[in-house]
Design a protein around this motif. Structure first.
Motif, mmCIF file in Angstrom:
data_model
loop_
_atom_site.group_PDB
_atom_site.id
_atom_site.type_symbol
_atom_site.label_atom_id
_atom_site.label_comp_id
_atom_site.label_asym_id
_atom_site.label_seq_id
_atom_site.Cartn_x
_atom_site.Cartn_y
_atom_site.Cartn_z
ATOM 1 N N ALA A 1 -11.556 14.377 -3.900
ATOM 2 C CA ALA A 1 -10.888 13.727 -2.772
ATOM 3 C C ALA A 1 -10.607 12.257 -3.060
ATOM 4 O O ALA A 1 -9.561 11.732 -2.680
ATOM 5 C CB ALA A 1 -11.731 13.861 -1.505
ATOM 6 N N GLY A 2 -11.546 11.583 -3.719
ATOM 7 C CA GLY A 2 -11.344 10.167 -4.030
ATOM 8 C C GLY A 2 -10.147 9.948 -4.938
ATOM 9 O O GLY A 2 -9.344 9.045 -4.715
ATOM 10 N N GLN A 3 -10.035 10.782 -5.969
ATOM 11 C CA GLN A 3 -8.894 10.663 -6.885
ATOM 12 C C GLN A 3 -7.579 10.966 -6.172
ATOM 13 O O GLN A 3 -6.581 10.274 -6.356
ATOM 14 C CB GLN A 3 -9.081 11.629 -8.061
ATOM 15 N N ILE A 4 -7.601 12.010 -5.364
ATOM 16 C CA ILE A 4 -6.393 12.385 -4.632
ATOM 17 C C ILE A 4 -5.990 11.271 -3.671
ATOM 18 O O ILE A 4 -4.816 10.891 -3.585
ATOM 19 C CB ILE A 4 -6.625 13.699 -3.866
ATOM 20 N N ALA A 5 -6.978 10.735 -2.941
ATOM 21 C CA ALA A 5 -6.692 9.670 -1.981
ATOM 22 C C ALA A 5 -6.105 8.449 -2.676
ATOM 23 O O ALA A 5 -5.161 7.830 -2.162
ATOM 24 C CB ALA A 5 -7.962 9.291 -1.228
ATOM 25 N N GLY B 1 -2.443 7.317 -1.968
ATOM 26 C CA GLY B 1 -2.375 5.998 -1.349
ATOM 27 C C GLY B 1 -1.382 5.086 -2.031
ATOM 28 O O GLY B 1 -0.651 4.325 -1.372
ATOM 29 N N ILE B 2 -1.323 5.155 -3.342
ATOM 30 C CA ILE B 2 -0.369 4.326 -4.084
ATOM 31 C C ILE B 2 1.059 4.721 -3.748
ATOM 32 O O ILE B 2 1.923 3.872 -3.484
ATOM 33 C CB ILE B 2 -0.627 4.440 -5.600
ATOM 34 N N VAL B 3 1.334 6.033 -3.751
ATOM 35 C CA VAL B 3 2.680 6.517 -3.400
ATOM 36 C C VAL B 3 3.039 6.102 -1.987
ATOM 37 O O VAL B 3 4.160 5.650 -1.704
ATOM 38 C CB VAL B 3 2.751 8.053 -3.549
ATOM 39 N N GLY C 1 -0.925 9.034 9.134
ATOM 40 C CA GLY C 1 -0.039 9.665 8.159
ATOM 41 C C GLY C 1 -0.698 9.862 6.809
ATOM 42 O O GLY C 1 -0.668 10.948 6.229
ATOM 43 N N VAL C 2 -1.326 8.823 6.285
ATOM 44 C CA VAL C 2 -1.986 8.950 4.979
ATOM 45 C C VAL C 2 -3.222 9.832 5.100
ATOM 46 O O VAL C 2 -3.559 10.575 4.165
ATOM 47 C CB VAL C 2 -2.349 7.560 4.395
ATOM 48 N N ARG D 1 4.180 14.112 -9.508
ATOM 49 C CA ARG D 1 4.781 14.850 -10.635
ATOM 50 C C ARG D 1 6.021 14.149 -11.160
ATOM 51 O O ARG D 1 6.288 14.141 -12.365
ATOM 52 C CB ARG D 1 5.132 16.276 -10.190
ATOM 53 N N ALA D 2 6.801 13.559 -10.253
ATOM 54 C CA ALA D 2 8.001 12.816 -10.678
ATOM 55 C C ALA D 2 7.612 11.625 -11.546
ATOM 56 O O ALA D 2 8.282 11.318 -12.550
ATOM 57 C CB ALA D 2 8.790 12.353 -9.461
ATOM 58 N N ALA D 3 6.528 10.948 -11.180
ATOM 59 C CA ALA D 3 6.054 9.816 -11.976
ATOM 60 C C ALA D 3 5.555 10.263 -13.343
ATOM 61 O O ALA D 3 5.510 9.459 -14.288
ATOM 62 C CB ALA D 3 4.943 9.089 -11.230
#
Length: 485
Positions: free
Chosen positions: A177-181, A185-187, A140-141, A257-259
Motif C-alpha cells: 500500500a505504501g508503494q502504491i500510495a 500520489g505523484i501522478v 479523491g486520492v 504504465r505510460a511513464a
C-alpha cells in the motif's frame, strides 16, 4: 487488542491527524476576513490532532500487515470518522447550518459526491471554499489508493481483476500500500498542478484555479460559484474541466504504465477504450438532441461543448454543470440519468458502477446465451484476453444486485419521506453513485439539497458513504457474523 486491531486504530489515528492538520490551511485563509471561521478551523484542527495522536499511541505495536477483516474495518471506519471530523469546522464556522447539513456537506466532500446544501458560494469566506475543495482532493486520492491496494486483495465487487501483486494469495491487505500510495500520489499531484496551470490560462484567479483543480482531478465537482464551472466558461475553463475530467476518469495505474513506456494503454486498454466510447456516444447523442430541440440555452456556447462537458461531468461523477441541463427536455434527462449509473474506470477517482463491471456482465451474459444455444459447449468468460474466474463473476453480479437493491430501497424511503418522484429517484441515484446534482427543480444542476427534509439528508448521507465504499463493505459490516469473527 489484537495486532490487526492496533493497526486499524493506528492508521485511523494517522488519517484523523492528517485531516486535522489540513484544517490549518483554511484557518489561515480566513484569519483576516472571518475570525469566527478561522477560530473554528483552528479549534477543530487542534482537537483532531489531539484525538488522532491518542489513537496512534493506543495503536502502538501495529504491524505493516492488515488482515482482510481489519481492512474492511479500516475502509469503513475511515470514511465515517473523517466525515464526522470534517463536519465540525463547518458547523462552528458561522454558516448558520445544522449538524445534519454540516455532516451532509462534509460527507459529500470526502466522498467526492459534490452534492451541496450551501448557496451563495461566491460570497462565502475563502476558508470555507478551500476546505470543501481540500476534502474532495483528499477523498479523491484516498479512493484510488483503496481501490488499488485494498479492494483487489479483498475481491470486493470484482476488483480482484486489478490485483497488482497476483502472486500474493494471502489475506494481508497492505504489504504494498505504501508503494502504491507513493506512486499514485505523484501522478495525482502532477495532474492537479497541470490542471491548476490550465485554469490560470483560462482566466481564473489563482484561488479559483487551485480550488477547481483539486475538485476536477478528484472528480468531486465542488465549485466556488453557484453557477459551477459555467460561471467561468467565457475564458474556456469548461474545456479545461472536460480534459481533466476525462483524464481523472481513466485508471491511474495506466499513467504509471505510460511513464514506463506504454502510453498506448491510455487508449487501447479495454476499460479505458470503453469509457472513452461511452463519453463520445453520450456527447454525440446530446449534441444531436440540442441541435434538433434547441432548448434556448442562454450560455451561447456551441451544442457540442454543452453536451461534452455536462455528459462527461455526470459520467465521471464530477458534478460540474455549464448550464441547467434539466431544462433540455425529457430525452436529455433520460441520457443523464443513465450516465449516473455507468461511471468511469476502476482505479480512477470516478464513481458509480464502473465500466469494467458492465464489460464482465456483458461477457457473462454472452457466455450464458451461448451455453443455452449449445448446452455441451464450454464458453469461458473473458476480460483483457484472460479467463475470468467464477468467483470474480459472482462478485460482480453480487455488486450489481446490492447496488440496485440499495438504490431501490433508498428511493422508496425518500419517496415515503415526502419527496416528489423525480427528486426521490434521482436523489437516491446521484448520492449512491456519488455524482452530485440530481434532476428536477430542487436538486437539479441549478438547485441545492438545502431545502430537503433532515430525514432525506440522512438517507442521502448514508448513500454517499455506501456508494463510495463500493456497497459491499457496508453490507459486510452490517453482518452479525462479521462482528463474531
Amino acid at each position: 487488542m489484537s495486532a490487526s486491531g492496533r493497526t486499524v486504530l493506528f492508521v485511523l489515528g494517522v488519517m484523523l491527524a492528517s485531516l486535522s492538520a489540513a484544517m490549518f490551511a483554511p484557518a489561515i485563509a480566513d484569519l483576516h476576513d472571518d475570525a469566527q471561521a478561522a477560530h473554528a478551523f483552528f479549534g477543530a484542527g487542534g482537537l483532531g490532532l489531539a484525538l488522532g495522536g491518542i489513537m496512534t499511541l493506543m495503536g502502538r505495536g501495529a504491524t505493516k500487515d492488515l488482515s482482510a477483516r481489519g481492512a474492511i474495518l479500516l475502509t469503513g471506519g475511515a470514511w465515517i470518522v473523517l466525515s464526522i471530523a470534517a463536519a465540525i469546522p463547518l458547523k462552528l464556522s458561522g454558516l448558520d447550518i445544522s449538524w445534519t447539513d454540516a455532516l451532509f456537506e462534509a460527507t459529500s466532500g470526502i466522498t467526492t459526491t459534490g452534492a451541496t446544501v450551501l448557496t451563495g458560494l461566491q460570497d462565502l469566506p475563502a476558508g470555507i471554499l478551500l476546505w470543501r475543495s481540500i476534502l474532495q482532493w483528499i477523498g479523491g486520492v484516498g479512493i484510488i489508493v483503496t481501490a488499488m491496494a485494498i479492494w483487489p486483495l479483498l475481491g470486493i465487487g470484482g476488483m480482484q481483476l486489478f490485483r497488482l501483486e497476483s502472486s500474493d494469495k494471502s489475506e494481508k491487505a497492505l504489504p504494498r500500500a505504501g508503494q502504491i500510495a507513493a506512486a499514485v500520489g505523484i501522478v495525482y499531484l502532477v495532474l492537479t498542478f497541470l490542471c491548476f496551470i490550465a485554469y490560470l490560462g483560462a482566466e481564473m484567479t489563482p484561488f479559483e484555479a487551485i480550488n477547481h483543480a483539486m475538485t476536477t482531478v478528484a472528480t468531486g465537482g465542488f465549485s466556488t460559484h453557484d453557477s459551477s464551472i459555467g460561471a467561468f466558461s467565457d475564458g474556456g475553463a469548461d474545456i479545461v474541466a472536460l480534459v481533466f475530467m476525462v483524464l481523472a476518469g481513466l485508471p491511474f495505474v495506466l499513467f504509471l504504465r505510460a511513464a514506463q513506456g506504454r502510453p498506448d494503454l491510455l487508449i487501447f486498454d479495454p476499460q479505458a477504450r470503453a469509457f472513452l466510447m461511452v463519453a463520445l456516444t453520450a456527447t454525440v447523442l446530446l449534441t444531436i438532441w440540442l441541435v434538433i430541440h434547441d432548448p434556448h440555452d442562454h450560455t451561447h456556447l456551441p451544442a457540442w461543448r454543452l453536451a461534452a462537458v455536462n455528459s462527461v461531468s455526470v459520467l465521471t461523477g464530477t458534478g460540474y454543470a455549464v448550464t441547467d441541463f434539466w431544462l433540455w427536455g425529457g430525452g436529455a434527462a433520460g441520457i443523464f440519468f443513465v450516465l449516473m449509473f455507468i461511471g468511469g474506470c476502476a482505479g480512477s477517482t470516478s464513481c458509480s458502477v464502473k465500466i469494467f463491471r458492465y464489460q464482465i456482465a456483458a461477457s457473462a451474459m454472452n457466455a450464458y446465451i451461448a451455453q443455452y444455444a449449445r448446452p455441451n459447449a464450454v464458453k469461458p468468460i473473458r476480460y483483457r484476453n484472460q479467463t475470468v474466474p467464477d468467483e470474480t463473476v459472482r462478485s460482480v453480479l453480487g455488486f450489481f444486485f446490492l447496488f440496485f437493491l440499495t438504490f431501490g430501497v433508498s428511493a422508496s424511503i425518500l419517496s415515503l419521506i415526502g419527496l416528489d418522484p423525480v427528486t426521490a429517484v434521482t436523489g437516491a441515484a446521484t448520492t449512491l453513485a456519488n455524482v452530485g446534482p440530481g434532476l428536477g427543480d430542487i436538486i437539479g444542476p441549478a438547485g441545492s439539497f438545502q431545502a430537503l427534509p433532515a430525514q432525506a439528508k440522512w438517507v442521502m448521507t448514508a448513500n454517499m458513504i455506501i456508494g463510495r465504499l463500493e456497497i459491499m463493505v457496508i453490507f459486510v459490516l452490517m453482518a452479525p457474523r462479521f462482528w463474531r469473527g
